[in-house]
Motif scaffolding. Sequence first.
Motif, PDB file in Angstrom:
ATOM      1  N   UNK A 115       0.817  -1.213   0.000  1.00 40.00           N
ATOM      2  CA  UNK A 115       0.000   0.000   0.000  1.00 40.00           C
ATOM      3  C   UNK A 115       0.848   1.260   0.000  1.00 40.00           C
ATOM      4  N   UNK A 116       1.892   1.254   0.803  1.00 44.22           N
ATOM      5  CA  UNK A 116       2.794   2.415   0.843  1.00 44.22           C
ATOM      6  C   UNK A 116       3.495   2.597  -0.495  1.00 44.22           C
ATOM      7  N   UNK A 117       3.894   1.483  -1.122  1.00 45.68           N
ATOM      8  CA  UNK A 117       4.541   1.577  -2.439  1.00 45.68           C
ATOM      9  C   UNK A 117       3.571   2.170  -3.457  1.00 45.68           C
ATOM     10  N   UNK A 118       2.322   1.727  -3.436  1.00 43.97           N
ATOM     11  CA  UNK A 118       1.317   2.263  -4.362  1.00 43.97           C
ATOM     12  C   UNK A 118       1.163   3.776  -4.179  1.00 43.97           C
ATOM     13  N   UNK A 119       1.019   4.198  -2.943  1.00 39.81           N
ATOM     14  CA  UNK A 119       0.848   5.631  -2.653  1.00 39.81           C
ATOM     15  C   UNK A 119       2.044   6.435  -3.158  1.00 39.81           C
ATOM     16  N   UNK A 120       3.233   5.853  -3.056  1.00 37.64           N
ATOM     17  CA  UNK A 120       4.443   6.580  -3.446  1.00 37.64           C
ATOM     18  C   UNK A 120       4.723   6.570  -4.940  1.00 37.64           C
ATOM     19  N   UNK A 121       4.141   5.635  -5.696  1.00 36.85           N
ATOM     20  CA  UNK A 121       4.434   5.595  -7.134  1.00 36.85           C
ATOM     21  C   UNK A 121       3.288   6.066  -8.014  1.00 36.85           C
ATOM     22  N   UNK A 122       2.073   6.110  -7.503  1.00 33.32           N
ATOM     23  CA  UNK A 122       0.916   6.423  -8.353  1.00 33.32           C
ATOM     24  C   UNK A 122       1.045   7.775  -9.048  1.00 33.32           C
ATOM     25  N   UNK A 123       1.619   8.761  -8.397  1.00 28.37           N
ATOM     26  CA  UNK A 123       1.762  10.089  -9.010  1.00 28.37           C
ATOM     27  C   UNK A 123       3.006  10.211  -9.877  1.00 28.37           C
ATOM     28  N   UNK A 124       3.808   9.168  -9.933  1.00 26.10           N
ATOM     29  CA  UNK A 124       5.050   9.220 -10.718  1.00 26.10           C
ATOM     30  C   UNK A 124       4.931   8.477 -12.049  1.00 26.10           C
ATOM     31  N   UNK A 125       3.819   7.796 -12.241  1.00 27.19           N
ATOM     32  CA  UNK A 125       3.607   7.044 -13.477  1.00 27.19           C
ATOM     33  C   UNK A 125       2.518   7.756 -14.276  1.00 27.19           C
ATOM     34  N   UNK A 126       2.749   7.940 -15.546  1.00 27.11           N
ATOM     35  CA  UNK A 126       1.776   8.645 -16.386  1.00 27.11           C
ATOM     36  C   UNK A 126       1.584   7.864 -17.682  1.00 27.11           C
ATOM     37  N   UNK A 127       0.550   7.015 -17.695  1.00 25.28           N
ATOM     38  CA  UNK A 127       0.232   6.213 -18.867  1.00 25.28           C
ATOM     39  C   UNK A 127      -1.186   6.545 -19.329  1.00 25.28           C
ATOM     40  N   UNK A 128      -1.442   6.289 -20.592  1.00 20.94           N
ATOM     41  CA  UNK A 128      -2.792   6.471 -21.129  1.00 20.94           C
ATOM     42  C   UNK A 128      -3.284   5.147 -21.657  1.00 20.94           C
ATOM     43  N   UNK A 129      -4.475   4.784 -21.383  1.00 20.36           N
ATOM     44  CA  UNK A 129      -5.452   5.434 -20.530  1.00 20.36           C
ATOM     45  C   UNK A 129      -5.073   5.321 -19.041  1.00 20.36           C
TER      46      UNK A 129
END
Length: 176
Positions: free
Chosen positions: A76-90
């Motif tokens: 969960x902590x890893x998700x919170x820390x990486x979600x704003x650093x990845x930018x894919x579409x869709x």
Amino acid sequence: MPNYDAHVLSGIVSYPIAVAVAGYLSTIGAPFKLTTIALVIGYALYVLGADLPDMDHPDALIHRGTKPIVSVLTGGAAYINVIDRIHLNPEWLTITAAWGIAIAAALVAWYAFTWLMPKHRGIVHSLLFAFIYGALAFLLVDYGLGMSTGEGLYVGFAAFSGYTLHLLLDREISLI
């Protein structure tokens, strides 16, 4: 040596002694604040502490219960820390990729938990770890939950006392 039931039940039934000691200490100057919420959180961490030293034994119930919690929290902590650093579409690809990384972190935590755990009745069965557990409980209450310092000190005392109860029941008390 006492088993899981003996440790946990000892924690459940002996908590009033910890409350009495803290109450007495507060009358002679200890800065404990015995509010209802502090007493309830203290009870939970006291009882948990009464079996927590056995987390260093791979077959112990507390080890098997703590291991997935550590893994899920790490993921969960890893998700919170990486979600704003990845930018894919869709966008769902971003979420999926972030969860992929989170799962990898959770798996690493799963295997590292046992691998890093010292031998049974090693350093985890010590007053040093009882102090660390009490300090973490204090930090959780005082800083994590934003409760008063006096409440945090009481909860830290309760956590330390429950952990120490386990050591007393095992008749193996070491400083480190």
